[in-house]
Enzyme design. Sequence first.
Site, PDB file in Angstrom:
ATOM      1  N   GLY A 154       0.864  -1.308  -0.010  1.00  0.00           N
ATOM      2  CA  GLY A 154       0.081  -0.231   0.098  1.00  0.00           C
ATOM      3  C   GLY A 154       0.909   1.258  -0.171  1.00  0.00           C
ATOM      4  CB  SER A 175      -0.489  -6.212  -2.149  1.00  0.00           C
ATOM      5  OG  SER A 175       0.136  -6.212  -3.767  1.00  0.00           O
ATOM      6  NE  ARG A 176      -6.823  -6.415  -1.283  1.00  0.00           N
ATOM      7  CZ  ARG A 176      -7.371  -5.569  -0.433  1.00  0.00           C
ATOM      8  NH1 ARG A 176      -8.556  -5.960   0.165  1.00  0.00           N
ATOM      9  NH2 ARG A 176      -6.834  -4.030  -0.218  1.00  0.00           N
ATOM     10  NE  ARG A 234      -3.764  -0.806  14.226  1.00  0.00           N
ATOM     11  CZ  ARG A 234      -3.254   0.134  13.869  1.00  0.00           C
ATOM     12  NH1 ARG A 234      -1.894   0.609  13.834  1.00  0.00           N
ATOM     13  NH2 ARG A 234      -3.940   1.311  13.730  1.00  0.00           N
ATOM     14  CD  GLU A 263       0.110  -1.368  20.105  1.00  0.00           C
ATOM     15  OE1 GLU A 263       0.879  -2.210  19.489  1.00  0.00           O
ATOM     16  OE2 GLU A 263      -0.218  -0.283  19.746  1.00  0.00           O
ATOM     17  CG  HIS A 281       1.512   2.207  17.810  1.00  0.00           C
ATOM     18  ND1 HIS A 281       0.221   1.243  17.912  1.00  0.00           N
ATOM     19  CD2 HIS A 281       1.410   2.695  16.694  1.00  0.00           C
ATOM     20  CE1 HIS A 281      -0.319   1.490  16.938  1.00  0.00           C
ATOM     21  NE2 HIS A 281       0.389   2.504  16.253  1.00  0.00           N
TER      22      HIS A 281
HETATM   23  C1  8YV Z   1      -1.737   5.595  15.685  1.00  0.00           C
HETATM   24  C2  8YV Z   1      -1.686   4.276  13.859  1.00  0.00           C
HETATM   25  O1  8YV Z   1      -3.216   5.685  15.277  1.00  0.00           O
HETATM   26  O2  8YV Z   1      -2.401   5.462  11.987  1.00  0.00           O
HETATM   27  C3  8YV Z   1      -2.404   4.656  12.459  1.00  0.00           C
HETATM   28  O3  8YV Z   1      -3.123   3.666  12.052  1.00  0.00           O
HETATM   29  O4  8YV Z   1      -1.108   3.341  14.119  1.00  0.00           O
HETATM   30  C4  8YV Z   1      -0.969   5.478  14.613  1.00  0.00           C
HETATM   31  O5  8YV Z   1      -0.702   6.666  13.879  1.00  0.00           O
HETATM   32  C5  8YV Z   1      -1.662   6.819  16.541  1.00  0.00           C
HETATM   33  O6  8YV Z   1      -1.218   6.042  17.803  1.00  0.00           O
HETATM   34  C6  8YV Z   1      -2.579   7.657  16.856  1.00  0.00           C
HETATM   35  O7  8YV Z   1      -3.388   7.322  17.880  1.00  0.00           O
END
Ligand code: 8YV
Length: 315
Positions: A154, A175-176, A234, A263, A281
């Site tokens: 992506g 990817s797909r 994730r 997390e 993160h």
């Molecule tokens: C978090 C993220 O959302 O954009 C995303 O998908 O993983 C990060 O940018 C960030 O911690 C904001 O909540």
Amino acid sequence: MSASPVILIGYYSPRQRQQLETRFSTHSIDNLALLHDLPEAVRRTCRSVAYHGHSPFGLAEMNQLPSLELIANFGVGYDDIDINAAVERGIKVTNTPNVLNDDVADLSVGMLLALKRQLLAGDRWVREGEWARRGTFPLNASASGLRVGVLGMGRIGREIADRMAAFKSKVHYQSRSPKDTPSSWQYHKTPLELAAAVDVLFVTVVGGTKTHHLVSADVLNALPDNAVIINVSRGSVIDEKALIEQLESGRLGGAGLDVFDNEPNVNPKLLALNNVILQPHQGSGTVQTREAMGDLQFANLEAFNEKRDLLTLVN
Ligand code: 8YV
């Protein structure tokens, strides 16, 4: 100022907060579990919320806001939001894509460099006087000229691949469907096939149920010995238990992880490993990008309020 209250859920920087408060009548809560603390009239009349993610936003939460029409998510990933429930309730969801691509890609490549060139251990070698006491730092591994795999080509995956191409890598991806890429980049139909072809696997697919454990024990087993895995997607995308086993045994060379199961409570087994680099993160966590994400979230709330097309609708 809009008459309908906007509920701000989670953290917003002082600038973002001021921007939102100037434009809307806002009510703030730290997290979704505190919705019931808001006055009943606010919950009943709220049509839009600014959401910061990090906890499930399902039908039960949506139903506490009977007039809700928009969830403006701060973040490109919206896997915390139950999109089926939102569709069922006729609620639109927006996210904040693109503005974070560079920072997430930079962190991804940074983690690879840190692992290959042993940057954290090198820093300790200097600070703790080992250099003066023991001399030359143990030799490490080159980060250039590797076979690099991107799982999920992506927008973020593409930024990583472009950066790694500059590191003289041979780029592979899955990817797909095949993407419009330089002709030397090799497309693979499955994660398993991709894993078998690379020394480094960057995981950049979206989170959510469809990609849960996409990087399964089998995919990890398909990676060659000493391969490195970098995850900025994730935690749910990788079978973390299987990953830990392969890192503990030394079968895999290392992992750079910005995201985890459960997390911010990271599995202590990961904390005990020295072939990993762990980040809180923070892929999009620069002042510049977080402000840009806030601006995009705000622009979606404004568009909704002014009955214009939403900028980055996801459903
Ligand atoms: C978090 C993220 O959302 O954009 C995303 O998908 O993983 C990060 O940018 C960030 O911690 C904001 O909540």
